[in-house]
Design a protein around this motif. Sequence first.
Motif, mmCIF file in Angstrom:
data_model
loop_
_atom_site.group_PDB
_atom_site.id
_atom_site.type_symbol
_atom_site.label_atom_id
_atom_site.label_comp_id
_atom_site.label_asym_id
_atom_site.label_seq_id
_atom_site.Cartn_x
_atom_site.Cartn_y
_atom_site.Cartn_z
ATOM 1 N N VAL A 109 0.837 -1.196 0.000
ATOM 2 C CA VAL A 109 0.000 0.000 0.000
ATOM 3 C C VAL A 109 0.874 1.250 0.000
ATOM 4 C CG1 VAL A 109 -1.596 1.358 1.423
ATOM 5 C CG2 VAL A 109 -2.041 -1.071 1.038
ATOM 6 N N LEU A 140 -10.680 2.328 -2.457
ATOM 7 C CA LEU A 140 -10.742 1.518 -1.238
ATOM 8 C C LEU A 140 -12.191 1.101 -1.020
ATOM 9 C CD1 LEU A 140 -9.426 0.461 1.410
ATOM 10 C CD2 LEU A 140 -9.919 2.706 2.419
ATOM 11 N N VAL A 143 -4.584 4.500 -1.293
ATOM 12 C CA VAL A 143 -5.181 3.550 -2.232
ATOM 13 C C VAL A 143 -6.202 4.296 -3.083
ATOM 14 C CG1 VAL A 143 -6.496 1.416 -2.468
ATOM 15 C CG2 VAL A 143 -4.864 1.661 -0.585
ATOM 16 N N LEU A 200 -8.374 -1.837 -3.408
ATOM 17 C CA LEU A 200 -8.231 -2.724 -2.251
ATOM 18 C C LEU A 200 -9.605 -3.078 -1.707
ATOM 19 C CD1 LEU A 200 -6.329 -4.121 -0.195
ATOM 20 C CD2 LEU A 200 -6.468 -2.033 1.185
ATOM 21 N N ASP A 213 -4.048 -0.561 -6.583
ATOM 22 C CA ASP A 213 -4.960 0.469 -7.082
ATOM 23 C C ASP A 213 -6.370 0.324 -6.517
ATOM 24 O OD1 ASP A 213 -3.187 1.749 -9.243
ATOM 25 O OD2 ASP A 213 -3.084 -0.384 -9.739
#
Length: 330
Positions: free
Chosen positions: A206, A244, A241, A214, A212
């Motif tokens: 991360v 997310l 990120v 998560l 890219d």
Amino acid sequence: MPQPSTQVIAIGNAIVDVMAPCADALIAQLGLVRGGMTLVDTGRAHELYDAMGPAREISGGSAANTLAGLAALGSRCAFIGQVADDQLGEVFAHDIRAGGIRFDTAARAGDPPTARCLIFVTPDGQRTMNTYLGASQYLPPAALDEAAIADAEVLYLEGYLWDPEEPRAAMRRAIAAARGAGRKVAFTLSDAFVIARHGDDFRAMVAAGEIDILFANHIELAALTGLPDFRDGIDLLKAKVPVLVITRGEHGAVAATGGALYQVSAEPVERVVDTTGAGDLFAAGFLHGHVNGRSPEHCLRLGAICAAEVIAHYGARPEADLRVLADALG
């Protein structure tokens, strides 16, 4: 950059799920971690199988389940995973190809056999998983088709497979291939036990900007960040990120992207039959929307719809026509 021929290529465990309903008392009797996922050896796998009632065998594996949902929605998909040259390996290969997913990884000769997950489903629909990884943990870096990875819009990686050494090396090489080609890398944390063992790796990835997209549930988010409140965890990661996505079971899901926070409630389900694959199918719906340029709200809603479909029946692969459900979103 050339248009990718594949929208999502995934690397994950090639597993056949063996599922059976059971009474709550059996979970305690067998000393199982209710609602969790435990890795088991050959002897324990035989012991648990002998304790099961009548079972159904359904091809599974977290990333493979996600691809099954993506393909059902109309996405172009490919899978990389290791099976053995045995009956369950043939079952897995047949099922994934029948779903319209490209699968070219050669079967592995000899022992260990193809992986299987023994799943006990209690009357409330909760699943307790016991996974024998078998051949799936011997996916070598040499098995990767790096050209196929470079030709996919998104590389999707399953956290469960980070545990064994060989596939971990393969996934590191795959990340390098995807990023070298300017493609996106999506990662699902899979389970808190994986984070307990490899959280430092994930936090480093991360921090290095290697992920890219998560995916995590609120428990996994807390394990990764060390922050019990999911809002604090999101605040910690959202700048690191680009996309997310945090699922929260019956409380819906949240996505943080582009400096904004988006939320969706869970879809109503008349009866929860089996929660196996809920997170996998949520990821399928979200990724299908993402690779087709839909808004974060649309991606979240489609993820919730796909998750609701899969928990209404046994098994982690969709049974209803997901395209019809997706079309209702517009």
